[in-house]
Design a protein around this motif. Structure first.
Motif: not given
Ligand code: SF4
Length: 87
Positions: A48-75
């Motif tokens: 659901m978090m991934r879906s919400a981020a992918e649905g953001c029309p401006t890519l304003a949402i950044t998803l980070l993993d346990e190490a603090g690495k951005a895993i979304y938005p992708t290139e």
């Protein structure tokens, strides 16, 4: 695994997609004459978090993993938005 969420306020247009898609992780912030999204500080279902981020029309949402690495938005997502904005 998504461990943290960030929302870039300047990029958020307040469309509401994220807080409707995953209210456990996103909430609306009424800043007067406008709305912005904020992380709730909690985490929702991973998909659901991934879906919400992918649905953001401006890519304003950044998803980070346990190490603090951005895993979304992708290139690929950034390239697609850039291509769409170049019309
Ligand atoms: Fe803002 Fe994106 Fe959420 Fe829409 S989906 S409210 S633009 S962060």
């Amino acid at each position: 695994m998504i461990s943290k969420i960030e929302v870039e306020a300047a990029a958020c247009i307040g469309c509401g997609t994220c807080w409707v898609a995953c209210p456990q992780a996103f909430k609306e912030d009424d800043i007067g004459d406008d709305l912005k999204a904020l992380p709730t500080g909690g985490l929702g279902d991973q998909l659901m978090m991934r879906s919400a981020a992918e649905g953001c029309p401006t890519l304003a949402i950044t998803l980070l993993d346990e190490a603090g690495k951005a895993i979304y938005p992708t290139e690929e997502a950034r390239a697609a938005l850039s291509a769409a904005n170049s019309w």
